[in-house]
Design a protein around this motif. Structure first.
Motif, PDB file in Angstrom:
ATOM      1  N   ASP A 106       1.102  -0.978   0.234  1.00  0.00           N
ATOM      2  CA  ASP A 106       0.264   0.203   0.176  1.00  0.00           C
ATOM      3  C   ASP A 106       0.915   1.267  -0.125  1.00  0.00           C
ATOM      4  OD1 ASP A 106      -1.875  -1.589  -0.143  1.00  0.00           O
ATOM      5  OD2 ASP A 106      -2.384  -1.277   2.258  1.00  0.00           O
ATOM      6  N   ASN A 109       2.800   1.717  -3.419  1.00  0.00           N
ATOM      7  CA  ASN A 109       2.342   1.928  -4.608  1.00  0.00           C
ATOM      8  C   ASN A 109       1.530   3.275  -4.574  1.00  0.00           C
ATOM      9  OD1 ASN A 109       2.810  -0.829  -5.758  1.00  0.00           O
ATOM     10  ND2 ASN A 109       0.973  -1.811  -5.223  1.00  0.00           N
ATOM     11  N   ALA A 110       1.569   3.453  -3.089  1.00  0.00           N
ATOM     12  CA  ALA A 110       1.143   4.897  -3.102  1.00  0.00           C
ATOM     13  C   ALA A 110       1.913   5.960  -4.133  1.00  0.00           C
ATOM     14  CB  ALA A 110       0.552   5.345  -2.023  1.00  0.00           C
ATOM     15  N   PRO A 114       0.581   8.731 -10.736  1.00  0.00           N
ATOM     16  CA  PRO A 114      -0.286   8.099 -10.582  1.00  0.00           C
ATOM     17  C   PRO A 114      -1.110   7.517 -11.456  1.00  0.00           C
ATOM     18  CG  PRO A 114       0.147  11.084 -10.507  1.00  0.00           C
ATOM     19  CD  PRO A 114       0.965  10.149 -10.734  1.00  0.00           C
ATOM     20  N   GLU A 115      -0.293   8.135 -12.628  1.00  0.00           N
ATOM     21  CA  GLU A 115      -1.958   7.107 -13.364  1.00  0.00           C
ATOM     22  C   GLU A 115      -1.353   5.376 -13.542  1.00  0.00           C
ATOM     23  OE1 GLU A 115       2.618   8.533 -16.044  1.00  0.00           O
ATOM     24  OE2 GLU A 115       0.668   9.686 -13.738  1.00  0.00           O
ATOM     25  N   VAL A 117      -0.909   4.005 -10.525  1.00  0.00           N
ATOM     26  CA  VAL A 117      -1.154   3.761  -8.554  1.00  0.00           C
ATOM     27  C   VAL A 117      -2.558   2.472  -8.676  1.00  0.00           C
ATOM     28  CG1 VAL A 117      -2.441   4.494  -6.723  1.00  0.00           C
ATOM     29  CG2 VAL A 117      -0.472   5.811  -7.535  1.00  0.00           C
ATOM     30  N   GLU A 118      -2.754   2.426  -9.397  1.00  0.00           N
ATOM     31  CA  GLU A 118      -4.473   1.793  -9.896  1.00  0.00           C
ATOM     32  C   GLU A 118      -4.041   0.180  -9.837  1.00  0.00           C
ATOM     33  OE1 GLU A 118      -9.243   1.731 -11.240  1.00  0.00           O
ATOM     34  OE2 GLU A 118      -7.882   3.541 -11.568  1.00  0.00           O
ATOM     35  N   ALA A 119      -3.535   0.394 -11.455  1.00  0.00           N
ATOM     36  CA  ALA A 119      -3.004  -0.759 -11.865  1.00  0.00           C
ATOM     37  C   ALA A 119      -2.468  -1.854 -10.749  1.00  0.00           C
ATOM     38  CB  ALA A 119      -2.425  -0.435 -13.294  1.00  0.00           C
ATOM     39  N   GLU A 121      -1.855  -1.348  -7.253  1.00  0.00           N
ATOM     40  CA  GLU A 121      -2.794  -1.922  -6.213  1.00  0.00           C
ATOM     41  C   GLU A 121      -3.514  -2.860  -6.331  1.00  0.00           C
ATOM     42  OE1 GLU A 121      -3.089   2.526  -3.765  1.00  0.00           O
ATOM     43  OE2 GLU A 121      -4.861   1.478  -5.384  1.00  0.00           O
ATOM     44  N   ARG A 122      -4.070  -3.153  -8.113  1.00  0.00           N
ATOM     45  CA  ARG A 122      -5.110  -4.087  -8.402  1.00  0.00           C
ATOM     46  C   ARG A 122      -3.777  -5.613  -8.296  1.00  0.00           C
ATOM     47  NH1 ARG A 122      -7.569  -1.641 -11.922  1.00  0.00           N
ATOM     48  NH2 ARG A 122      -5.982  -2.283 -13.771  1.00  0.00           N
TER      49      ARG A 122
END
Length: 249
Positions: A106, A109-110, A114-115, A117-119, A121-122
Motif C-alpha cells: 500500500d 504503490n502510493a 498517479p496513472e 497506482v490503480e493498476a 494496487e489491483r
C-alpha cells in the motif's frame, strides 16, 4: 570459469547460512538454483522470489530482466502490460543505494506515478502480495541486479535481513554464471518444444496450444516443462524471454 567460492557466513543465523552455502555449491544449473530458491523462499515465510539484472537503457519489461523467479507468468505479463517497471519506486531506491528496501504494498504503490497506482494496487492484491524486501546485489564481473522476496509475512528481523543480504550476493553470482557464461551455447529444443514455446510467446494458454497442435493439454505442459529445464528458466515467461534472447523463437 565458474568459481565455487562461498564467502564467510554471517555469525547470526549461521546454521541456516551454512546449510544454504553448501546447497548453493550443489547447484549445477539454473533449474537447480530455482528449486533451491523456491525452498528458501518457503522456509523464510515468503511466497515469491525474483532475481533480476538492472535494466539497460530502453529496457522496460520485467520479463526481459528476470534471471530466476517463481512469480506467476500471468503476474509478470500483467505487470509489463501496465508498464509498471517505469514507475517502480523499489527499483529507483535500489539503484541509488546498496541498503535493503523493505516495503509494504500500500505504501510503495502510493508513491508511483498517479496513472500507475490503480493498476499496481489491483495487481498486488490479486496475487496476495502485501509486503516484501529487496536487496541490491552484484557479481564478480560487476554486473548489478536485485533479488526480492514478497508475500504476506511480517517484516524481517535484523537476523533475517543479515542472512538474506549475505545469501543474495551468493545467489546472484550463481544466477549470472548460469545465465551468461553457460548461456553462450543454445540449448537443443525439440520441434514440438519450439512450437509450444512459440505459441506461449504469442500469448496462448496450454489448453489453446493443445487445440492448435492437436495434442493433450498434459502433453503441452510436458513440452513446456522441458523448455524450462533446458533453458534453465524459472517459469514460462522466463523461458519465452530467454528463447527470444537466444534467437530460438
Amino acid at each position: 570459469m565458474e568459481q565455487n567460492v562461498v564467502e564467510t557466513a554471517p555469525a547470526s543465523g549461521s546454521r541456516l547460512a551454512e546449510h544454504y552455502a553448501r546447497a548453493l555449491l550443489e547447484c549445477h544449473s539454473g533449474y537447480d538454483l530455482f528449486r533451491l530458491l523456491k525452498q528458501m523462499t518457503l522456509d523464510m515465510g515468503f511466497r515469491y522470489f525474483l532475481v533480476v539484472r538492472f535494466p539497460l537503457a530502453g529496457e522496460t519489461n520485467l520479463g526481459d530482466l528476470s534471471l530466476l523467479s517463481n512469480l506467476p507468468a500471468e503476474l509478470v505479463q500483467a505487470y509489463d502490460q501496465a508498464d509498471l517497471l517505469r514507475s517502480s519506486p523499489i527499483l529507483e531506491k535500489l539503484q541509488d543505494s546498496t541498503r535493503p528496501v523493505e516495503w509494504e504494498a500500500d505504501d510503495i504503490n502510493a508513491t508511483r506515478k498517479p496513472e500507475a497506482v490503480e493498476a499496481a494496487e489491483r495487481l498486488y492484491a490479486d496475487f496476495g502480495i502485501r509486503a516484501g524486501i529487496c536487496f541490491s546485489v552484484h557479481d564478480t564481473e560487476d554486473r548489478r541486479g536485485a533479488i526480492s522476496f514478497s508475500g504476506d509475512r511480517p517484516a524481517c528481523s535484523m537476523d533475517e535481513q543479515l542472512f538474506l543480504s549475505w545469501i543474495c550476493n551468493q545467489v546472484f553470482e550463481r544466477a549470472t554464471f548460469f545465465a551468461y557464461e553457460e548461456g553462450t551455447t543454445k540449448p537443443q529444443l525439440s520441434a514440438r518444444e519450439l512450437e509450444c514455446l512459440g505459441w506461449t510467446a504469442a500469448g496462448k494458454t496450454s489448453s489453446e496450444i493443445a487445440v492448435i497442435l492437436d495434442l493433450s493439454e498434459h502433453t503441452v505442459n510436458h513440452y513446456l516443462t522441458g523448455c524450462c529445464q533446458k533453458l534453465s528458466a524459472a517459469n514460462r515467461a522466463h523461458a519465452v524471454a530467454k528463447g527470444i534472447r537466444l534467437g530460438l523463437i
